[in-house]
Design a protein around this motif. Sequence first.
Motif, PDB file in Angstrom:
ATOM      1  N   ASN A  89      16.592  57.541   3.772  1.00 27.65           N
ATOM      2  CA  ASN A  89      17.818  57.854   3.040  1.00 27.65           C
ATOM      3  C   ASN A  89      17.559  57.920   1.537  1.00 27.65           C
ATOM      4  OD1 ASN A  89      19.441  57.828   5.410  1.00 27.65           O
ATOM      5  ND2 ASN A  89      19.467  55.586   5.343  1.00 27.65           N
ATOM      6  N   ALA A  90      18.301  58.779   0.858  1.00 33.31           N
ATOM      7  CA  ALA A  90      18.183  58.930  -0.590  1.00 33.31           C
ATOM      8  C   ALA A  90      19.559  59.203  -1.173  1.00 33.31           C
ATOM      9  CB  ALA A  90      17.230  60.071  -0.942  1.00 33.31           C
ATOM     10  N   VAL A  91      19.860  58.571  -2.295  1.00 34.97           N
ATOM     11  CA  VAL A  91      21.172  58.721  -2.927  1.00 34.97           C
ATOM     12  C   VAL A  91      20.986  59.083  -4.394  1.00 34.97           C
ATOM     13  CG1 VAL A  91      23.336  57.596  -3.534  1.00 34.97           C
ATOM     14  CG2 VAL A  91      22.243  57.070  -1.350  1.00 34.97           C
ATOM     15  N   ILE A  92      21.666  60.138  -4.824  1.00 36.88           N
ATOM     16  CA  ILE A  92      21.724  60.497  -6.244  1.00 36.88           C
ATOM     17  C   ILE A  92      23.182  60.384  -6.664  1.00 36.88           C
ATOM     18  CG2 ILE A  92      21.251  62.249  -7.988  1.00 36.88           C
ATOM     19  CD1 ILE A  92      19.247  63.521  -6.107  1.00 36.88           C
ATOM     20  N   ASN A  93      23.470  59.498  -7.604  1.00 40.31           N
ATOM     21  CA  ASN A  93      24.861  59.315  -8.019  1.00 40.31           C
ATOM     22  C   ASN A  93      25.100  59.882  -9.412  1.00 40.31           C
ATOM     23  OD1 ASN A  93      23.670  57.405  -9.669  1.00 40.31           O
ATOM     24  ND2 ASN A  93      24.210  55.696  -8.338  1.00 40.31           N
ATOM     25  N   ASN A  94      26.358  59.878  -9.803  1.00 43.13           N
ATOM     26  CA  ASN A  94      26.797  60.378 -11.116  1.00 43.13           C
ATOM     27  C   ASN A  94      26.432  61.844 -11.335  1.00 43.13           C
ATOM     28  OD1 ASN A  94      27.944  57.899 -11.889  1.00 43.13           O
ATOM     29  ND2 ASN A  94      25.952  57.134 -12.556  1.00 43.13           N
ATOM     30  N   LEU A  95      26.576  62.646 -10.291  1.00 46.49           N
ATOM     31  CA  LEU A  95      26.353  64.083 -10.430  1.00 46.49           C
ATOM     32  C   LEU A  95      27.663  64.763 -10.826  1.00 46.49           C
ATOM     33  CD1 LEU A  95      24.203  65.058  -7.312  1.00 46.49           C
ATOM     34  CD2 LEU A  95      23.519  65.230  -9.685  1.00 46.49           C
ATOM     35  N   PRO A  96      27.684  65.531 -11.900  1.00 42.29           N
ATOM     36  CA  PRO A  96      28.885  66.315 -12.207  1.00 42.29           C
ATOM     37  C   PRO A  96      29.202  67.254 -11.050  1.00 42.29           C
ATOM     38  CG  PRO A  96      27.378  66.287 -14.079  1.00 42.29           C
ATOM     39  CD  PRO A  96      26.631  65.691 -12.921  1.00 42.29           C
ATOM     40  N   ALA A  97      30.469  67.405 -10.739  1.00 35.30           N
ATOM     41  CA  ALA A  97      30.861  68.284  -9.638  1.00 35.30           C
ATOM     42  C   ALA A  97      30.375  69.705  -9.907  1.00 35.30           C
ATOM     43  CB  ALA A  97      32.381  68.270  -9.479  1.00 35.30           C
ATOM     44  N   GLY A  98      29.896  70.366  -8.865  1.00 33.85           N
ATOM     45  CA  GLY A  98      29.414  71.727  -9.024  1.00 33.85           C
ATOM     46  C   GLY A  98      28.395  72.090  -7.961  1.00 33.85           C
ATOM     47  N   LYS A  99      27.784  73.254  -8.131  1.00 37.76           N
ATOM     48  CA  LYS A  99      26.812  73.768  -7.172  1.00 37.76           C
ATOM     49  C   LYS A  99      25.396  73.392  -7.622  1.00 37.76           C
ATOM     50  CE  LYS A  99      27.675  77.815  -5.542  1.00 37.76           C
ATOM     51  NZ  LYS A  99      27.812  79.293  -5.432  1.00 37.76           N
TER      52      LYS A  99
END
Length: 233
Positions: A167-177
Motif C-alpha cells: 500500500n502507498a498513500v500520497i496526501n495533500n494533493l490539490p484536486a485535479g487530474k
Amino acid sequence: MQKMAFNKARAKAKTIAALVSTLGLVSLSNHATAGLLVGHLTDKNAQSVSNAVLFATPLDTPTPPKKAGDTSIVAQENYAFSPYLTVVRSGSLVRFPNKDNHEHHLKSFSPAKTFELRVNSKKEEPAPILFDKTGEVALVCHFHDWMRGFIYVVDTPYFTKTDASGNAVINNLPAGKYEVKAWAPNMLGEPLAQTVQVLADGSSNVKFQFNFVPKAPPAPRNLSKGPATFGYD
C-alpha cells in the motif's frame, strides 16, 4: 493632525486585518481541497509488492517549485544500503555515510546518475551527490558484491513508497487530474502509468500490477567481528 494620523493608522490596521483574514481563508480553502491518493501495487502473481515507488504528476494544476537544499541519506549499514530504496525529487542531494567498520566503494552505471565513490568510515564523510536527472539509479559496492540498492528520481513532490502490504498513500494533493506512475526495483522498461482524477475530499484509489516478481532486498550482514570481505564471493 493627530486625528488625521489616528485615522490613517486605523485604516492601515483594518487593511492588515482584512489581508490576514483573506490569507486565512485561502489557506483553509487549499486545505479543504487537498485530496488523498491511495495506491495498491501487486506483482504478476497478484502478491503485494513492498519497496516500490508511486508518484503523481499534475496535469492541470501547477507543479510546486523545488526546494533548494533538499537532502536525503543512503547509509551503508550492516553491509547493506539503508534504506534499500530511496525516492528523491530531481535537484536533491544525497549523502552516503558509512556506518560499517570497513571501507565501501560505491558505484552506479545508470544513465540517470553515473558516479563512483569510496567511503571510509574512519575518514570525513564525502560531499553529497546531486541527483538532477529523473529515473532509476542502481547502487552497488565494488568491495561487497551482494550489496544492492536503488535511488529513484522523480520530477514531482508527490511521491511515496509502498509498505509491506503493497500500500502507498500520497496526501495533500490539490484536486485535479494526475498522471500516476508505479515503479519497482529491477523493472525493465518504463513505469506503469494511469491517469487519475484526484477528488477535493475523500480518497482516490489506484491499482497497479507488475508483470514480474521484484527481488527481495539483500539481507544485512554482521561482519564487525570478522575480516573485511573484498571482491566477489
